[in-house]
Design a protein around this motif. Sequence first.
Motif, PDB file in Angstrom:
ATOM      1  N   LEU A  41      19.419   6.929  63.222  1.00  0.00           N
ATOM      2  CA  LEU A  41      21.258   7.259  62.727  1.00  0.00           C
ATOM      3  C   LEU A  41      21.937   6.481  64.149  1.00  0.00           C
ATOM      4  CD1 LEU A  41      21.941   8.550  59.701  1.00  0.00           C
ATOM      5  CD2 LEU A  41      21.534   6.375  59.395  1.00  0.00           C
ATOM      6  N   ASN A  42      20.780   7.239  65.004  1.00  0.00           N
ATOM      7  CA  ASN A  42      21.652   6.858  66.377  1.00  0.00           C
ATOM      8  C   ASN A  42      22.602   7.848  66.715  1.00  0.00           C
ATOM      9  OD1 ASN A  42      21.046   6.034  69.055  1.00  0.00           O
ATOM     10  ND2 ASN A  42      23.634   4.110  68.790  1.00  0.00           N
ATOM     11  N   TYR A  43      22.093   8.999  66.327  1.00  0.00           N
ATOM     12  CA  TYR A  43      22.516  10.578  66.542  1.00  0.00           C
ATOM     13  C   TYR A  43      23.086  10.938  67.545  1.00  0.00           C
ATOM     14  CZ  TYR A  43      24.477  10.711  61.677  1.00  0.00           C
ATOM     15  OH  TYR A  43      25.325  10.046  60.314  1.00  0.00           O
ATOM     16  N   PRO A  44      23.456  11.575  68.424  1.00  0.00           N
ATOM     17  CA  PRO A  44      22.900  11.902  70.165  1.00  0.00           C
ATOM     18  C   PRO A  44      22.499  13.599  69.026  1.00  0.00           C
ATOM     19  CG  PRO A  44      25.146  11.557  70.099  1.00  0.00           C
ATOM     20  CD  PRO A  44      24.853  11.325  68.489  1.00  0.00           C
ATOM     21  N   PRO A  45      20.811  13.822  70.259  1.00  0.00           N
ATOM     22  CA  PRO A  45      20.295  14.846  70.478  1.00  0.00           C
ATOM     23  C   PRO A  45      21.002  16.220  69.857  1.00  0.00           C
ATOM     24  CG  PRO A  45      19.597  13.223  71.976  1.00  0.00           C
ATOM     25  CD  PRO A  45      20.599  12.606  71.395  1.00  0.00           C
ATOM     26  N   GLY A  46      21.782  16.061  71.031  1.00  0.00           N
ATOM     27  CA  GLY A  46      22.741  17.432  70.698  1.00  0.00           C
ATOM     28  C   GLY A  46      24.074  17.487  69.988  1.00  0.00           C
ATOM     29  N   GLN A  47      23.904  16.832  69.186  1.00  0.00           N
ATOM     30  CA  GLN A  47      25.060  16.839  67.799  1.00  0.00           C
ATOM     31  C   GLN A  47      24.830  17.465  66.926  1.00  0.00           C
ATOM     32  OE1 GLN A  47      26.625  12.958  66.318  1.00  0.00           O
ATOM     33  NE2 GLN A  47      26.275  13.890  64.610  1.00  0.00           N
ATOM     34  N   GLN A  48      25.086  18.230  65.718  1.00  0.00           N
ATOM     35  CA  GLN A  48      24.791  19.018  64.915  1.00  0.00           C
ATOM     36  C   GLN A  48      25.172  18.440  63.349  1.00  0.00           C
ATOM     37  OE1 GLN A  48      23.805  22.411  64.239  1.00  0.00           O
ATOM     38  NE2 GLN A  48      23.605  22.078  66.629  1.00  0.00           N
ATOM     39  N   ILE A  49      23.671  18.113  63.412  1.00  0.00           N
ATOM     40  CA  ILE A  49      23.743  17.237  61.814  1.00  0.00           C
ATOM     41  C   ILE A  49      23.392  17.621  60.115  1.00  0.00           C
ATOM     42  CG2 ILE A  49      24.019  14.760  62.676  1.00  0.00           C
ATOM     43  CD1 ILE A  49      20.840  15.150  61.961  1.00  0.00           C
ATOM     44  N   PRO A  50      24.485  18.000  59.573  1.00  0.00           N
ATOM     45  CA  PRO A  50      24.526  18.362  57.814  1.00  0.00           C
ATOM     46  C   PRO A  50      22.745  17.406  57.371  1.00  0.00           C
ATOM     47  CG  PRO A  50      25.959  17.118  57.892  1.00  0.00           C
ATOM     48  CD  PRO A  50      25.804  17.063  59.320  1.00  0.00           C
ATOM     49  N   PHE A  51      22.236  18.758  56.359  1.00  0.00           N
ATOM     50  CA  PHE A  51      21.022  17.902  56.373  1.00  0.00           C
ATOM     51  C   PHE A  51      20.533  18.073  54.861  1.00  0.00           C
ATOM     52  CE2 PHE A  51      18.490  19.712  59.899  1.00  0.00           C
ATOM     53  CZ  PHE A  51      17.279  20.409  58.547  1.00  0.00           C
ATOM     54  N   HIS A  52      19.798  17.842  53.684  1.00  0.00           N
ATOM     55  CA  HIS A  52      19.133  18.199  53.337  1.00  0.00           C
ATOM     56  C   HIS A  52      17.321  18.216  52.653  1.00  0.00           C
ATOM     57  CE1 HIS A  52      23.045  18.238  50.944  1.00  0.00           C
ATOM     58  NE2 HIS A  52      23.589  17.092  51.341  1.00  0.00           N
ATOM     59  N   VAL A  53      16.684  19.428  52.875  1.00  0.00           N
ATOM     60  CA  VAL A  53      15.912  19.268  52.075  1.00  0.00           C
ATOM     61  C   VAL A  53      15.261  19.763  51.051  1.00  0.00           C
ATOM     62  CG1 VAL A  53      15.708  19.568  54.759  1.00  0.00           C
ATOM     63  CG2 VAL A  53      15.587  21.623  53.093  1.00  0.00           C
ATOM     64  N   GLY A  54      14.124  18.537  50.007  1.00  0.00           N
ATOM     65  CA  GLY A  54      13.792  19.231  49.327  1.00  0.00           C
ATOM     66  C   GLY A  54      12.127  18.667  49.021  1.00  0.00           C
ATOM     67  N   HIS A  55      11.451  19.286  47.695  1.00  0.00           N
ATOM     68  CA  HIS A  55      10.375  19.311  48.166  1.00  0.00           C
ATOM     69  C   HIS A  55       9.788  19.527  46.396  1.00  0.00           C
ATOM     70  CE1 HIS A  55       6.250  18.727  48.236  1.00  0.00           C
ATOM     71  NE2 HIS A  55       6.040  19.089  49.882  1.00  0.00           N
ATOM     72  N   ASP A  56       9.210  18.213  46.487  1.00  0.00           N
ATOM     73  CA  ASP A  56       8.583  18.172  44.568  1.00  0.00           C
ATOM     74  C   ASP A  56       8.124  19.801  43.777  1.00  0.00           C
ATOM     75  OD1 ASP A  56       9.866  15.743  44.372  1.00  0.00           O
ATOM     76  OD2 ASP A  56       8.291  14.304  44.305  1.00  0.00           O
TER      77      ASP A  56
ATOM     78  N   SER B 152      16.120  21.419  64.190  1.00  0.00           N
ATOM     79  CA  SER B 152      16.438  20.391  63.845  1.00  0.00           C
ATOM     80  C   SER B 152      18.348  20.088  64.194  1.00  0.00           C
ATOM     81  CB  SER B 152      16.938  20.194  62.603  1.00  0.00           C
ATOM     82  OG  SER B 152      15.845  19.989  61.543  1.00  0.00           O
ATOM     83  N   ARG B 153      18.764  20.980  64.460  1.00  0.00           N
ATOM     84  CA  ARG B 153      20.345  21.234  65.329  1.00  0.00           C
ATOM     85  C   ARG B 153      21.016  20.384  64.037  1.00  0.00           C
ATOM     86  NH1 ARG B 153      19.173  19.042  71.561  1.00  0.00           N
ATOM     87  NH2 ARG B 153      18.032  21.334  72.385  1.00  0.00           N
ATOM     88  N   GLY B 154      20.766  21.357  63.262  1.00  0.00           N
ATOM     89  CA  GLY B 154      22.516  21.097  61.973  1.00  0.00           C
ATOM     90  C   GLY B 154      21.960  22.033  61.366  1.00  0.00           C
ATOM     91  N   THR B 155      22.770  22.115  60.115  1.00  0.00           N
ATOM     92  CA  THR B 155      22.803  22.801  58.941  1.00  0.00           C
ATOM     93  C   THR B 155      22.137  22.159  57.861  1.00  0.00           C
ATOM     94  OG1 THR B 155      24.597  21.467  58.017  1.00  0.00           O
ATOM     95  CG2 THR B 155      24.729  23.626  59.604  1.00  0.00           C
TER      96      THR B 155
END
Length: 960
Positions: free
Chosen positions: A820-835, A854-857
Amino acid sequence: MPQKATSRDSRHFLYETDMLRCRTSRLESGGAMTRRQLDKAYDPKAVEDRWSQEWLARGYFHASPEQPGQPYCIVIPPPNVTGSLHVGHALNHSLQDILIRWRRMQGRNTLWLPGTDHAGIATQNVVEKQLMTEGLSRESLRRKRFVERVWQWKATSGGTIVNQQKQLGESCDWDRLRFTMDEGLSKAVLEVFVRLYEDGLIYRGERLINWCPRCLTALSDIEVEHEEVTGKLYHIRYPLVDDPNTSLIVATTRPETMLGDTAVAVHPDDPRYRHLIGKKVRLPLTTREIPILGDSILVDLEFGTGAVKITPAHDFNDFEAGERHKLPIISILTARAEMDGIGLREAQADASLNLVLKPVQKARAIVVEALAERGYLVKTEDHKMAIGKCYRCKTVIEPYLSPQWFVKIKPLAEPAIKVVEDRRIRIVPESWVNNYLGWMRDIKDWCISRQIWWGHQIPVWYCTNCNQEHILKTGHAVGATAEHGMLPDIAKWNFTIAQEAKPIVARTKPARCPVCHSQELLRDPDVLDTWFSSALWPFSTLGWPDQTPELKTYYPTSTLVTGLDILFFWVARMIMMGLKFMGDVPFKDVYIHALVRDAEGQKMSKSKGNVIDPLHVMEQFGTDALRFTLASMASPGRDIKLAEERIEGYRNFANKIWNAARFSLMYLDGPRTALPPMQRTFPDRWILSRLNQTIHAVTTELESYRFDRAATVLYQFIWREYCDWYLELIKPVLQTPEHPDGASTRHTLLETLETTMRLLHPFMPFITEEIWQTIPHQGDSIVVQNYPAANDAWDAPDAERYFMLLEQTVGLVRTGRVLLNYPPGQQIPFHVGHDDPDRQNQLHQLQRHLAHLSRGTAEVSPSHDWQAARLLRLVTEGLSVGIAVADDVDLKKAIDRLAKQITDTDKEFQRVEGKLKNAEFVSKAPPDVITEHQERVQTLSRDRALLADSERQLRAMLAV
């Protein structure tokens, strides 16, 4: 005296004591610990100069039979005293130093015994060239003064390579430096010669040997360099005596030697010629008739014309054929490779050819012209062939018949074969065992005499009274020349003592002849082959024939590290001599390393301009970088293709280690608490477990002489796991004042850094010592610390499973960030889950680490609960990562990036899968390489599926 390494059992207590001492030091000083800091940039030269001198001054490398510990001894293959350190030395010596430092740190009583070889011909040539610049020659000086001059050269210039070895960091016992012509070794050489002679294993005989017409000496096979050239193949007609209209066609590359032919051979099963066996042919350009013989050994049915000329005096195979058939031997060349008048008369050659004293090349032209004029030359064609040249002066070598001293080798070879068959000596890699056994079973008697002045003069004298008919047959008087071992006719110097002369063999010059009691004794002028003294190296350097404490303690030695090129010429002879004179093998393991070539796999040579000078790259990139490069590439049975870019890469590795140490030192201040491993944080438990596995792997690989694998394991652990992951994982704790996990984390940081430096030390001694000295430690030098041993208490399989999930998850987040070409230092929100519910629970526990790395929330929840409309979902093996696609993301460019990655992945997949489908690759590649390629195919397949699914999602978003 250097401080002895402490036992492994007491290390933990001492480590904690040291930690307490450092904390006390800090409290007493009222502030930060006073500790030498590391410079901002790593300066290898300054570090290397300092520690090279310091180690020697402290005597860390000195060995003593009285020291405790199981003996571990390596004797260095002695480099030529004339030499300068080349990249082959650097490889050989680096591997030995890794072994000796490792065993020293394991508590063994180690001796790495250094020395140099007197290198007879090489050294003599160096001094002769020096004399030429002064308008002198060795002949003008005479033998005694010339030898004195060589010793002077050795005193002033012979230490060059030793100083260069010290630059490489070689931890030899330099107090025990030996030289193959020092007093002790000379005593051993004389003793061995006399004993072998008394046992009937040394004799003087007239045989064919390699001869240099310029140096005027016999050469060993290893002193002959083979060069492929395009020459001529001459097809010559040999008419039958009883039917001159019928001829045998013989092909040869050396028509001038045909004048010395004494037979022609055909294969006894060849239907073309077998009816001719027993008949005779007329030898062209002579008046002689020679027989046609049947010989299935000499003649190959499938090669050439089927008829082979036999010239016993000028070809090794022909000499053996001549012995089988009891043929006369006619030598037609002088020692200077000129046509010999006496030999030509014996050969009944046509005198009108005027060949006497013509050099070989001119004689060849005359002979070919005469053959053509008289109708004997059938045809001439270009022919690729290998010619032998003297390794020092590059003169073409002649097979030459002369009286020489030989060792009767078969009785010595048989026990040397058995000890390898019985595995009393282990050859690594094992693939070379059959080469060794094959050569030893077909071994020929060893020519040990050389017609030069520098070397161990043979301990043989001749009574001039008893041998009047056999000494100086040319008619020259002995006179004062006996004292100097000189003869007036230098060109024929080796031939003035006839084969029939009766020798007197003794350890010292006899007072008189034991037969006639004359005091007029002439010493044999020949010296011994350099390899003769080298063959005694493992026991002569330890004091033999005296029964010294060193000999009793360190013989047999433990490991010999050497190149394949001297397996037969040196290793085999050391085995034979060790068994003969010590009654035991000279070493238990023989590790044979590959050759170092250039990046294209070509042999390095000055003429090609592709030589990598180790001293230059050590100056440019650091000694540790060169050592680690060579170790990492030392795969058994595979030549090293070395490029400076590879060494530069490991210079970057050294910088990475340096920066990691500097980072650690920034955060070591403050209390440190040593919790039991199971009570430490997840990052600490994981890195201890990985370090423990690394210790186990490195030790196992070193035991198997897999330097390449050991280096790879170290590199992967330090660069990837320690620097890239662990140090990043603990940054939030270290950078948060009064963090509850701070004291334990600081302890683990120091503990793992210090242990890692000890683990790496044998490979990169300089940088590890410098770093180790800057951190709290026990002892004076890392050189004499204990080598890390695996500790089961550090194993944490659960932490390693957690990390695998962490790594996989962070990897997916980083992949999405790039797509998605987000800069390395940009804080990004993301979800994680596992089956898997258990994995889902682990993700909850890892949430703060995921967010930091991952530099995010990070929001941890089942993937079916994710509600965002524009969410890029990356799914693999039950793990899902969802990254919000911001409105300003250029979807078309993202899809283009994906398409390129898919194309690149497909290409790599096809390349790796193609190798696995290649039957030749699969049959030759080691099992671990096959497994690595198979796992790579599976990874690429998963990556490809992930990328394709991502492309599908982005195209769907673009269509909305």
